[in-house]
Every structure is written in C-alpha cells, then in structure tokens.
Design an enzyme around this catalytic site. Sequence first.
Site, PDB file in Angstrom:
ATOM      1  N   ARG A 161       0.950  -1.218  -0.057  1.00 22.28           N
ATOM      2  CA  ARG A 161      -0.013  -0.120   0.073  1.00 22.28           C
ATOM      3  C   ARG A 161       0.902   1.144   0.124  1.00 22.28           C
ATOM      4  O   ARG A 161       0.446   2.247   0.674  1.00 22.28           O
ATOM      5  CB  ARG A 161      -0.891   0.121   1.188  1.00 22.28           C
ATOM      6  CG  ARG A 161      -1.842  -1.207   1.402  1.00 22.28           C
ATOM      7  CD  ARG A 161      -2.965  -1.189   0.183  1.00 22.28           C
ATOM      8  NE  ARG A 161      -3.949  -2.210   0.081  1.00 22.28           N
ATOM      9  CZ  ARG A 161      -3.672  -3.514  -0.143  1.00 22.28           C
ATOM     10  NH1 ARG A 161      -2.508  -3.705  -0.832  1.00 22.28           N
ATOM     11  NH2 ARG A 161      -4.622  -4.341  -0.001  1.00 22.28           N
ATOM     12  N   SER A 233     -10.827  -0.436   3.821  1.00 20.12           N
ATOM     13  CA  SER A 233     -10.057  -0.679   5.169  1.00 20.12           C
ATOM     14  C   SER A 233      -9.512   0.756   5.537  1.00 20.12           C
ATOM     15  O   SER A 233      -8.764   1.340   4.475  1.00 20.12           O
ATOM     16  CB  SER A 233      -8.930  -1.495   4.934  1.00 20.12           C
ATOM     17  OG  SER A 233      -9.489  -2.955   4.363  1.00 20.12           O
ATOM     18  N   GLU A 330      -4.571   4.009   5.852  1.00 16.84           N
ATOM     19  CA  GLU A 330      -4.395   3.914   4.449  1.00 16.84           C
ATOM     20  C   GLU A 330      -5.099   4.731   3.634  1.00 16.84           C
ATOM     21  O   GLU A 330      -4.800   5.292   2.681  1.00 16.84           O
ATOM     22  CB  GLU A 330      -5.300   2.182   4.217  1.00 16.84           C
ATOM     23  CG  GLU A 330      -4.956   1.923   2.743  1.00 16.84           C
ATOM     24  CD  GLU A 330      -5.644   0.596   2.510  1.00 16.84           C
ATOM     25  OE1 GLU A 330      -5.251  -0.515   3.306  1.00 16.84           O
ATOM     26  OE2 GLU A 330      -6.434   0.453   1.613  1.00 16.84           O
TER      27      GLU A 330
END
Length: 334
Positions: A161, A233, A330
């Site tokens: 990520r 998320s 994130e």
Amino acid sequence: MLIHENFNLQPHNSFGVSARSKYFSSVRSLEELQLALQYASERRSPIYVIGEGSNVLFTKDYPGLIIKVALTGVQIDQESGVVRVASGENWHNFVLTCMNAGLHGLENLALIPGSVGAAPVQNIGAYGVELASFVKHVKGLDMSTGKTFVLNASDCCFGYRDSIFKKPEGAKFLISEVTLQLQLDWAPNLSYASLDKEFYEDPVETPQRLFSIVCRVRRRKLPNPKLIGNAGSFFKNPLISVTLLEELKIRHQDIVWFDTDDPNIKKIPAAWLLDKLGWKGRKNGGAEVSATHALVLINAAKATGKEISVLAQRMVASVLDEFGIVLEPEVRIL
Ligand SMILES: Cc1cc2nc3c(=O)[nH]c(=O)nc-3n(C[C@H](O)[C@H](O)[C@H](O)COP(=O)(O)OP(=O)(O)OC[C@H]3O[C@@H](n4cnc5c(N)ncnc54)[C@H](O)[C@@H]3O)c2cc1C
C-alpha cells in the site's frame, strides 16, 4: 474547462462527508490540466488531485483547487498483452475490459472502487495480488515543475500500500496514464485462502468465474459505499519485528500473523488487533466502526470528517496502548 468556486465535495468522496473546496475542476485533457494548474498558480492556491474520492477523508474545507482527473481512453495490444490506460478510467470497468479482451491477471482486483490513476498511488491490492506486478510505466506531470515524467515499475518504489507517489518526492506527481503488462495465458492466483476455498467448492475454471467470485466475496464482506459511506480498510496491516511478535504471543496466544519476504518482519492483520479490543460497532457522533468488519469505518448518520478521524485516532491510541503497535491509516486524511 470550468473552474467551480466554493464547490461541494460531498458527492466526490465515498465517505459522503460534507466539505467544500475553494476551487474545483474536472479535467478531461492535458490542455485542461495545464489551464487548471495555471489558474491555481495565478492565485497561489494549493492543489490536491482526486480520482473518485474512495480513499480520502475530508476533515475540513479544502482551501485551494481540487483537480478531479477525468482523462479517458484504453489502448490494448492483444498480441503483446500491453495495455495503456488513462488515469480517469474507472478501475473496475477497466478490469472487466481487459478480461473481455482476453488479457488476464487483474481479476483478483475486481470491484476495488476508484480510478486507474489512484491505483499506483497506494499500489492497490486484494486477494493475494498487487497492481505492482503488472506495471510497466506510469506517466504524468510533475505539478511542481510542469514537466512530464515516465517512471518504470522500479522507479515507482512500490511496497505494501505504498509507492513514490505517497512520498514527498512524488507528492506533486499527477498520474495521467498507466501502462500494464497483462497475461496472455490465464493462470489463476488463488493464494488467498478464502478465495481458494470458494473457487474449489464451485469450480468453473475460467477468468470470468474467478472475477465473479471475487465480486461476490467483496459484496458480502464490504459495505457498498453508494449505500453506506466508507473508504474500505481504514488502516494498513502493521509490520512488526519478530521480537515484538514473540513478546505479544506471551499475552495473546491467539495472535494472528503472516510471514513477509523478510524473515524478521511479520504482518499482523489490523482487523484482528481492533477486534480484540472490541472496536466493532463503536461510535463517535455519526461515525461508526462497522459491526461486521473492525477495519472499516462508516458514515452511519451524517458523520463529519472530523468525527471519523477522531474515532480513527482513538482506535490508533488503543492499539498502541495494548499492543505497542502503531497503526497507519491507508486513507489519505485532509
Ligand atoms: C468499499 C471499498 C473497498 C476498498 N477495497 C480496497 C482493496 O481491496 N484494496 C485496495 O488497495 N484499496 C481498496 N479501497 C481503497 C480505494 O478503492 C483505492 O485506494 C483506490 O485506488 C482509490 O481510487 P480513487 O480514484 O477513489 O482515489 P482517490 O480517493 O480520489 O485518491 C486517493 C489518493 O490518490 C491520489 N490520486 C488520485 N488520482 C491521482 C492521479 N491521477 N495522480 C496522482 N495522484 C492521484 C489522491 O491525491 C489521493 O492521495 C477500497 C475502498 C472502498 C470504498
């Protein structure tokens, strides 16, 4: 090209929170992009780039120009499997287009909300597959110099990520086009355990089947942002040292972890940490932790961006307190 003033960002973020930007422009060509940049520069206005707003949280009004990238176009070379795609294309539609053209590998990444241009930014990933494995080049404009750039996959510094586009040196890069090398022969990636189980319970060995299973699993597990505001998320899964893991095992025998390429580093599911601390269903104003997924924050009742970010901060503090682990968002918080 139209520049809007005092623009309502609510329809442009998947949390559906209220926020306004001083200026807003949706750019459909590189010429429009240059004009928008000139407009901002004349007003010494800060700039923030968005695609479909499914990984951003606005906690306040934005005091500058929001550029929504709306560049379109897909060029497929079926012989080589090389695909060039403009950054404003919708990611899921693009996955479908490639699969229908007989080019494979992206099926596991079906139904991830958002645009193609944002995909390299956080190196989107799902069900054992990451975008990085397919990237040949990322092309765009360095908004600080006005010069174009072309980066190959290794220049993009992809990680979990993560990429150069999240680091200070790449923060001013606007992505206009992504070139991918896809597979001519289909070889399903079923490394993710639950996918493997679903696939073999009902086996039809085609890419279309894998694609529809991924969509089915995602629809079952994640709230649809069109119905309930969320950004998937909220936190990344933390990477911790083996030493810390061994310490934690003493207090939490049931701790879950995954190996990484580095034998000294283990990945812990953030959802496990949050679930353990009883975060599911907890609230702050209109913001709520999903009752079914501890990693997903939802806009349950006209939440403000601030309420969502305060809830997230409390979650981070409690994980740090109990496990000594720092959770990293994130989602990009503005
Ligand atoms: C229900 C749900 C499920 C999700 N599941 C996943 C998942 O499985 N895996 C996963 O990885 N992500 C997932 N996400 C997160 C999100 O879908 C991805 O991060 C997606 O790539 C965001 O695309 P976007 O166009 O909406 O980006 P935005 O939210 O608009 O922007 C995200 C970031 O990218 C930057 N950016 C956007 N476009 C450009 C551009 N053209 N050039 C430079 N920078 C740009 C923005 O500045 C911002 O920092 C999920 C989100 C939701 C709502």
